[in-house]
Design a protein around this motif. Sequence first.
Motif, PDB file in Angstrom:
ATOM      1  N   GLU A 141     -57.625  93.089  68.712  1.00 18.16           N
ATOM      2  CA  GLU A 141     -56.575  94.086  68.485  1.00 18.16           C
ATOM      3  C   GLU A 141     -55.610  94.149  69.675  1.00 18.16           C
ATOM      4  O   GLU A 141     -54.396  94.295  69.505  1.00 18.16           O
ATOM      5  N   ASP A 142     -56.164  94.037  70.877  1.00 20.51           N
ATOM      6  CA  ASP A 142     -55.355  94.020  72.092  1.00 20.51           C
ATOM      7  C   ASP A 142     -54.431  92.792  72.101  1.00 20.51           C
ATOM      8  O   ASP A 142     -53.241  92.886  72.444  1.00 20.51           O
ATOM      9  N   LYS A 179     -51.655  93.270  69.549  1.00 19.40           N
ATOM     10  CA  LYS A 179     -50.629  94.207  70.029  1.00 19.40           C
ATOM     11  C   LYS A 179     -49.635  93.513  70.951  1.00 19.40           C
ATOM     12  O   LYS A 179     -48.429  93.769  70.882  1.00 19.40           O
ATOM     13  N   GLU A 180     -50.131  92.630  71.810  1.00 22.33           N
ATOM     14  CA  GLU A 180     -49.212  91.928  72.706  1.00 22.33           C
ATOM     15  C   GLU A 180     -48.288  91.007  71.915  1.00 22.33           C
ATOM     16  O   GLU A 180     -47.093  90.899  72.216  1.00 22.33           O
ATOM     17  N   HIS A 221     -47.317  91.468  68.822  1.00 17.71           N
ATOM     18  CA  HIS A 221     -46.418  92.403  68.138  1.00 17.71           C
ATOM     19  C   HIS A 221     -45.319  92.900  69.079  1.00 17.71           C
ATOM     20  O   HIS A 221     -44.123  92.863  68.753  1.00 17.71           O
ATOM     21  N   ASP A 222     -45.713  93.341  70.273  1.00 12.15           N
ATOM     22  CA  ASP A 222     -44.751  93.903  71.220  1.00 12.15           C
ATOM     23  C   ASP A 222     -43.752  92.858  71.718  1.00 12.15           C
ATOM     24  O   ASP A 222     -42.568  93.139  71.877  1.00 12.15           O
ATOM     25  N   GLU A 270     -49.987  93.958  59.220  1.00 19.75           N
ATOM     26  CA  GLU A 270     -49.425  95.302  59.320  1.00 19.75           C
ATOM     27  C   GLU A 270     -48.651  95.738  58.084  1.00 19.75           C
ATOM     28  O   GLU A 270     -48.197  96.871  57.999  1.00 19.75           O
ATOM     29  N   ASP A 312     -41.265  99.128  62.249  1.00 16.22           N
ATOM     30  CA  ASP A 312     -41.160  98.931  63.693  1.00 16.22           C
ATOM     31  C   ASP A 312     -39.887  98.172  64.059  1.00 16.22           C
ATOM     32  O   ASP A 312     -39.251  98.461  65.086  1.00 16.22           O
TER      33      ASP A 312
END
Length: 202
Positions: free
Chosen positions: A58-59, A62-63, A65-66, A116, A123
Amino acid sequence: MTDEHVLDRRARRTRQALKSALVSLILDKGFDSVTIMDIAARADYNRGTFYKHFVSKEDLLKEIHDEFLQGIAELLVKPYEGLERIEASMTYPSGLRLFEHIEQHKDVFLALSRVERGKLAMDMYDRLRESMRKDMHIEMEPTEPPIDYEIMLSYRMSATVGVIMHWAEVDFKYTASYMAQQLMVLVETKMDYIVFKRNGGT
């Protein structure tokens, strides 16, 4: 080159390999089925190497995604660095950069969309609207009644994201240049009239 630079470059290369591995695995079998071992093996590392860089899958997601969203936000104003203002008809370069970014990171876009679902679209909308608020101001022709700026901004960013999502739905069959041209024409062209097909229209 110092040892520190070598280590930094090696760390960046490792992190990128792990990101690419997760993206390809999501496209192969879905995020829920992916394990840390799968990611490490696909990237040709071991589990220990994964945990040196990320706490969890998940971490890592997220990176990915960001970074994808950050790229979108930065591209809006990059073509106009040093300029104080432009005419509305000169927005093609930023649209082109936007679609090229998505085209170049198509697998990332598709992987994030799968995991997602509607969240990625929302987003992107939030990031584009925030970038428009922070980095520029659109001057509109006078209208009666006056156009509410926030509503106009929401409308334009929703339209942009809608066009991007349609592009994905048709499997990116158009070029980034074509999509940027279409978006610019859509934003600038006023509707003429509407024909109702059920009432005898063609």
